[in-house]
Design a protein around this motif. Structure first.
Motif, short mmCIF file in Angstrom:
data_model
loop_
_atom_site.label_atom_id
_atom_site.label_comp_id
_atom_site.label_asym_id
_atom_site.label_seq_id
_atom_site.Cartn_x
_atom_site.Cartn_y
_atom_site.Cartn_z
N ALA A 23 0.70 -1.40 -0.14
CA ALA A 23 0.01 0.03 0.14
C ALA A 23 0.90 1.32 0.06
O ALA A 23 0.50 2.26 -0.73
CB ALA A 23 -0.85 0.05 1.19
N ALA A 24 1.81 1.17 0.67
CA ALA A 24 3.05 2.34 1.04
C ALA A 24 3.52 2.79 -0.50
O ALA A 24 3.73 3.72 -1.08
CB ALA A 24 3.95 2.21 1.77
N VAL A 25 3.88 1.48 -1.34
CA VAL A 25 4.39 1.84 -2.62
C VAL A 25 3.44 2.00 -3.51
O VAL A 25 3.72 2.90 -4.50
CB VAL A 25 5.10 0.32 -3.04
N ALA A 26 2.17 1.42 -3.61
CA ALA A 26 1.29 1.74 -4.53
C ALA A 26 0.24 2.95 -4.32
O ALA A 26 -0.57 3.40 -5.32
CB ALA A 26 0.27 0.52 -4.72
N GLY A 27 0.41 3.41 -3.11
CA GLY A 27 -0.62 4.56 -2.74
C GLY A 27 -1.97 3.97 -2.58
O GLY A 27 -2.94 4.75 -2.73
N ALA A 28 -2.17 2.59 -2.12
CA ALA A 28 -3.66 2.18 -2.01
C ALA A 28 -3.80 2.17 -0.45
O ALA A 28 -2.97 2.45 0.15
CB ALA A 28 -3.56 1.02 -2.82
N ASN A 29 -5.13 1.75 -0.28
CA ASN A 29 -5.53 1.63 1.13
C ASN A 29 -5.11 0.45 1.73
O ASN A 29 -5.40 -0.68 1.02
CB ASN A 29 -7.02 1.72 1.17
N TYR A 30 -4.13 0.14 2.74
CA TYR A 30 -3.67 -1.08 3.04
C TYR A 30 -4.58 -1.98 3.45
O TYR A 30 -4.38 -3.38 3.79
CB TYR A 30 -2.82 -0.71 4.18
N LEU A 31 -6.00 -1.56 4.18
CA LEU A 31 -6.87 -2.54 4.35
C LEU A 31 -7.52 -3.35 3.23
O LEU A 31 -7.69 -4.59 3.29
CB LEU A 31 -8.09 -1.94 5.19
N ILE A 32 -7.81 -2.87 2.12
CA ILE A 32 -8.07 -3.22 1.00
C ILE A 32 -7.27 -4.02 0.26
O ILE A 32 -7.20 -5.24 -0.02
CB ILE A 32 -8.72 -2.32 -0.25
N VAL A 33 -5.75 -3.69 0.40
CA VAL A 33 -4.80 -4.48 0.00
C VAL A 33 -4.64 -5.74 0.91
O VAL A 33 -4.39 -6.91 0.27
CB VAL A 33 -3.50 -3.81 -0.18
N ALA A 34 -4.77 -5.81 2.19
CA ALA A 34 -4.73 -6.90 2.82
C ALA A 34 -5.82 -8.08 2.45
O ALA A 34 -5.58 -9.24 2.38
CB ALA A 34 -4.79 -6.49 4.28
N ILE A 35 -7.02 -7.67 2.06
CA ILE A 35 -8.18 -8.28 1.66
C ILE A 35 -7.61 -8.91 0.44
O ILE A 35 -8.04 -10.30 0.03
CB ILE A 35 -9.47 -7.62 1.57
N VAL A 36 -7.16 -8.27 -0.42
CA VAL A 36 -6.77 -8.75 -1.76
C VAL A 36 -5.65 -9.91 -1.45
O VAL A 36 -5.79 -10.83 -2.27
CB VAL A 36 -6.51 -7.70 -2.60
N ILE A 37 -4.56 -9.66 -0.77
CA ILE A 37 -3.42 -10.52 -0.76
C ILE A 37 -4.11 -11.68 0.02
O ILE A 37 -3.83 -12.86 -0.41
CB ILE A 37 -2.66 -9.96 0.26
N GLY A 38 -4.82 -11.83 0.85
CA GLY A 38 -5.46 -12.88 1.72
C GLY A 38 -6.49 -13.68 0.70
O GLY A 38 -6.46 -14.91 0.68
N LEU A 39 -7.21 -12.86 -0.14
CA LEU A 39 -8.03 -13.72 -1.11
C LEU A 39 -6.96 -14.45 -1.84
O LEU A 39 -7.36 -15.58 -2.43
CB LEU A 39 -8.81 -12.67 -1.94
#
Length: 336
Positions: A23-39
Motif C-alpha cells: 500500500a505504501a508503494v502503490a498508494g492504495a488503502n492497506y486494508l483493502i490490499v490486505a483483503i486482496v492478498i488474503g484472497l
C-alpha cells in the motif's frame, strides 16, 4: 492451546505487513490490499491445517478493533445524529427484509426458508444473521448453504464496489459511512469499505452497522413466532419436535455482545477517562486489529464456494440491494 494459534496468527501478521508495504508503494488503502492478498493466497494455495486455528481468530480481531475504535468516536456527533440514525436504521432493516421477502416469494419463486434467510442476511448482519435465524427456525442445511453463499458473494463484491461508487459520486465521508453502514451486509466488509474511503467514513459505517446488528435478536424472535404459527397450522395444531425457539433467551443468544464493549469504551473516552496520548494509542491498536481481521477475511473468501449460489438467490438479493441502496443513498444525502 495458545501455541496452536501462533502459526495462523503469524500468517495474519505476514499478510498485514505485506499489505502495509504494498500500500505504501502503490498508494492504495492497506486494508483493502490486505483483503486482496488474503484472497489471492487463500484461493491459490489455501490455508494449511497448521494455520487454520490462528487464521480463524480474524473474527475476534474484528470485534477487538471495533471495541477499541469506540475511543475515537465523538459522542456529541452521535447524539446530534441519533434520532435520524435510529429512524434510518430501523426503516432500512425493515424495508430491506420486506423487499427481499417479497422478491423471493412473488418474483423469483424461491423456497420460503431461503427467502427468509436471505432477508435476514441482507437486512441485518450477513452470514451471522443467516446462521442465527437458521438455527432458530430449523432451516434445511441446503437452504442455509445457498443463503450463506449468496451473502458471501455480495460481501466479496460490495467491499470493493462501494468505495468506487462513493468516490465516483463525490460523496462526503459522513454520507458514505452512513450509507455503507445502512445497506451493506456483514460487519467486516462494511468496516473495510468504510475505512477504505476515509477514517471518518469508517467510524460512521461501523457505528451505523452496529446499530443494525443489535436488531438481530428482535428479528429472530419475529421469524420464530411466524414460523411456529405457520408450522402449527400445517400440522393441524399437533406439537412439533422441531419447534423454533423464541423469547428473551433467543434475544440474548443472538445479540452481538461486543457491541456492549464498543459502547462502554466510547462512553469512557467521551467522559475524559483517556488522555489524548491514550486515545491515539487505542486508535493505532484498532488499526492493527482491523488489519489482521481483514487479512483473515480475505483468506476466508473462497471463490469456489461463491459459485454454489444459484442465480435466483443472487438475482433476488441483487434486485433488493439496488432498490434499497439507491433509495437510501438519496435519503442519506438529503439528511446529512
Amino acid at each position: 492451546m495458545a501455541g496452536r494459534l501462533v502459526p495462523g496468527l503469524l500468517v495474519l501478521v505476514a499478510i498485514g505487513l505485506a499489505a502495509r508495504l504494498v500500500a505504501a508503494v502503490a498508494g492504495a488503502n492497506y486494508l483493502i490490499v490486505a483483503i486482496v492478498i488474503g484472497l489471492v493466497v487463500g484461493n491459490a494455495w489455501g490455508v494449511p491445517a497448521w494455520a487454520r486455528r490462528g487464521v480463524a481468530t480474524h473474527t475476534l480481531w474484528l470485534e477487538v478493533g471495533i471495541v477499541v475504535m469506540g475511543a475515537s468516536v465523538a459522542l456529541d456527533q452521535v447524539f446530534a445524529a441519533g434520532p435520524r440514525l435510529l429512524v434510518l436504521v430501523v426503516a432500512t432493516v425493515a424495508t430491506t427484509m420486506l423487499v427481499v421477502e417479497l422478491l423471493a416469494r412473488f418474483v423469483f419463486s424461491i423456497h420460503e426458508d431461503i427467502g427468509s434467510l436471505l432477508a435476514a442476511g441482507s437486512g441485518i448482519c450477513g452470514v451471522s444473521a443467516v446462521v442465527a435465524l437458521a438455527e432458530s427456525i430449523s432451516a434445511d442445511e441446503t437452504h442455509i448453504a445457498y443463503a450463506a453463499a449468496t451473502v458471501l458473494l455480495f460481501d466479496a463484491t460490495t467491499l470493493f464496489v462501494y468505495p468506487l461508487v462513493g468516490h465516483a459520486l463525490g460523496l462526503s465521508d459522513v454520507v458514505f459511512g452512513v450509507w455503507a453502514g445502512l445497506t451493506m451486509f456483514s460487519t467486516g466488509p462494511v468496516s473495510a469499505a468504510g475505512f477504505a474511503f476515509s477514517e471518518t467514513a469508517g467510524q460512521w459505517a461501523v457505528l451505523v452497522k452496529l446499530a443494525r446488528n443489535s436488531l438481530i435478536g428482535l428479528a429472530v424472535v419475529v421469524y420464530v413466532v411466524y414460523y411456529a404459527r405457520r408450522r402449527g397450522r400445517a400440522t393441524d395444531g399437533a406439537p412439533s419436535t422441531d419447534e423454533p425457539r423464541a423469547g428473551w433467551r433467543a434475544l440474548w443468544e443472538t445479540f452481538p455482545k461486543f457491541i456492549v464493549g464498543f459502547v462502554g469504551v466510547m462512553v469512557l473516552a467521551n467522559v475524559g477517562l483517556f488522555s489524548d496520548q491514550q486515545t491515539a494509542w487505542l486508535a493505532n491498536a484498532s488499526d492493527w486489529a482491523f488489519l489482521f481481521a481483514f487479512a483473515g477475511l480475505g483468506l476466508d473468501i473462497h471463490v469456489d464456494d461463491l459459485r454454489t449460489a444459484g442465480y435466483r438467490p443472487v438475482a433476488t438479493v441483487l434486485t433488493g440491494l439496488l432498490l434499497v441502496a439507491t433509495t437510501m443513498l438519496l435519503v442519506v444525502q438529503a439528511l446529512f
